[in-house]
Motif scaffolding. Sequence first.
Motif, mmCIF file in Angstrom:
data_model
loop_
_atom_site.group_PDB
_atom_site.id
_atom_site.type_symbol
_atom_site.label_atom_id
_atom_site.label_comp_id
_atom_site.label_asym_id
_atom_site.label_seq_id
_atom_site.Cartn_x
_atom_site.Cartn_y
_atom_site.Cartn_z
ATOM 1 N N GLN A 12 17.401 120.181 96.123
ATOM 2 C CA GLN A 12 15.948 120.088 96.293
ATOM 3 C C GLN A 12 15.188 120.247 94.981
ATOM 4 O OE1 GLN A 12 14.942 123.020 99.267
ATOM 5 N NE2 GLN A 12 15.729 121.781 100.962
ATOM 6 N N ARG A 35 23.858 114.634 97.276
ATOM 7 C CA ARG A 35 22.767 114.444 96.309
ATOM 8 C C ARG A 35 23.151 114.984 94.938
ATOM 9 N NH1 ARG A 35 17.952 112.836 98.572
ATOM 10 N NH2 ARG A 35 17.764 113.041 100.846
ATOM 11 N N THR A 86 22.751 104.850 100.615
ATOM 12 C CA THR A 86 22.840 106.270 100.946
ATOM 13 C C THR A 86 21.459 106.913 100.875
ATOM 14 O OG1 THR A 86 25.145 106.546 100.263
ATOM 15 C CG2 THR A 86 23.762 108.512 100.204
ATOM 16 N N ILE A 87 20.712 106.574 99.837
ATOM 17 C CA ILE A 87 19.379 107.134 99.663
ATOM 18 C C ILE A 87 18.365 106.501 100.605
ATOM 19 C CG2 ILE A 87 17.411 107.167 98.067
ATOM 20 C CD1 ILE A 87 19.326 109.412 97.549
ATOM 21 N N SER A 88 18.378 105.169 100.698
ATOM 22 C CA SER A 88 17.306 104.484 101.425
ATOM 23 C C SER A 88 17.500 104.437 102.935
ATOM 24 C CB SER A 88 17.152 103.046 100.895
ATOM 25 O OG SER A 88 18.303 102.276 101.192
ATOM 26 N N LYS A 89 18.743 104.505 103.406
ATOM 27 C CA LYS A 89 19.009 104.367 104.836
ATOM 28 C C LYS A 89 19.756 105.562 105.431
ATOM 29 C CE LYS A 89 17.242 100.208 104.965
ATOM 30 N NZ LYS A 89 15.951 99.956 105.648
ATOM 31 N N LEU A 138 20.669 108.867 104.298
ATOM 32 C CA LEU A 138 20.110 110.210 104.256
ATOM 33 C C LEU A 138 18.701 110.262 104.818
ATOM 34 C CD1 LEU A 138 21.453 111.571 100.846
ATOM 35 C CD2 LEU A 138 22.432 111.781 103.137
ATOM 36 N N GLN A 139 18.090 109.108 105.019
ATOM 37 C CA GLN A 139 16.796 109.038 105.700
ATOM 38 C C GLN A 139 16.954 109.016 107.220
ATOM 39 O OE1 GLN A 139 13.810 109.186 104.175
ATOM 40 N NE2 GLN A 139 14.802 109.300 102.171
ATOM 41 N N GLY A 140 18.190 108.920 107.689
ATOM 42 C CA GLY A 140 18.455 108.887 109.114
ATOM 43 C C GLY A 140 18.153 107.553 109.770
ATOM 44 N N GLN A 141 17.977 106.499 108.965
ATOM 45 C CA GLN A 141 17.658 105.184 109.520
ATOM 46 C C GLN A 141 18.892 104.445 110.024
ATOM 47 O OE1 GLN A 141 15.146 102.802 106.993
ATOM 48 N NE2 GLN A 141 13.872 104.532 106.400
ATOM 49 N N LYS A 142 20.060 104.781 109.475
ATOM 50 C CA LYS A 142 21.308 104.150 109.896
ATOM 51 C C LYS A 142 22.378 105.220 110.037
ATOM 52 C CE LYS A 142 20.080 99.672 109.339
ATOM 53 N NZ LYS A 142 20.221 98.595 110.337
#
Length: 203
Positions: A29, A114, A168-171, A173-177
């Motif tokens: 973080q 991360r 990994t960042i865009s989908k 870890l965002q929970g989108q996929k």
Amino acid sequence: MGQRGRKKGASGEQSRALLLSIAAKEFAQKGFYETKVSSIVKQANLSQPSFYLYFDSKEALFGELVDLFREELSDLTTKSRLEPGIEYSSLANRISNGLAAIFRFFVEEPDLARIGFFIADEADDIKHTLASQIKDNLTFEQQQGYFRPNIDMAIVAESLVGAIERLTISKLLQGQKSPEILANEIVTLFLNGIMIHHGCSTQ
């Protein structure tokens, strides 16, 4: 999260694991320089001197987290290599399973992911090693007749690592996929491309 190093008994190992877990979140973080040992031990309800029973320094703790990520990623990549004799009909599923295992690791340990894949100074080296391992896997699999012989597997490996890194960042870890859906979509793209093949389903 894995544990290594000096043994301090059951309660000591629990304290060590707690410090690793809290530190991973703090580093993920805030980054390395903004993370303070005092904040880590406060959240763990431990004294600052007790920190040094388990770790020589903040740098040593961070380095251990990076090593944990590197070792697990390397192990999963090694296990993803396809063995000879797989039926063509199950090939895509087998490849997807190997990639999904990596994505599941990232989802289960997002702070570690991360740190090791994006924050650490060693992140570029980790991704270079990952690309090299994937290239070795693909070359072996190419020799088994799974892939066309005229494909430069170094290009495929680097492209795959780039896809893993960005998605990994865009989908992920965002929970989108989910790991499974994202792995399936990447494998479908790499194996089939985006062009319509006349006479074949577009689904």
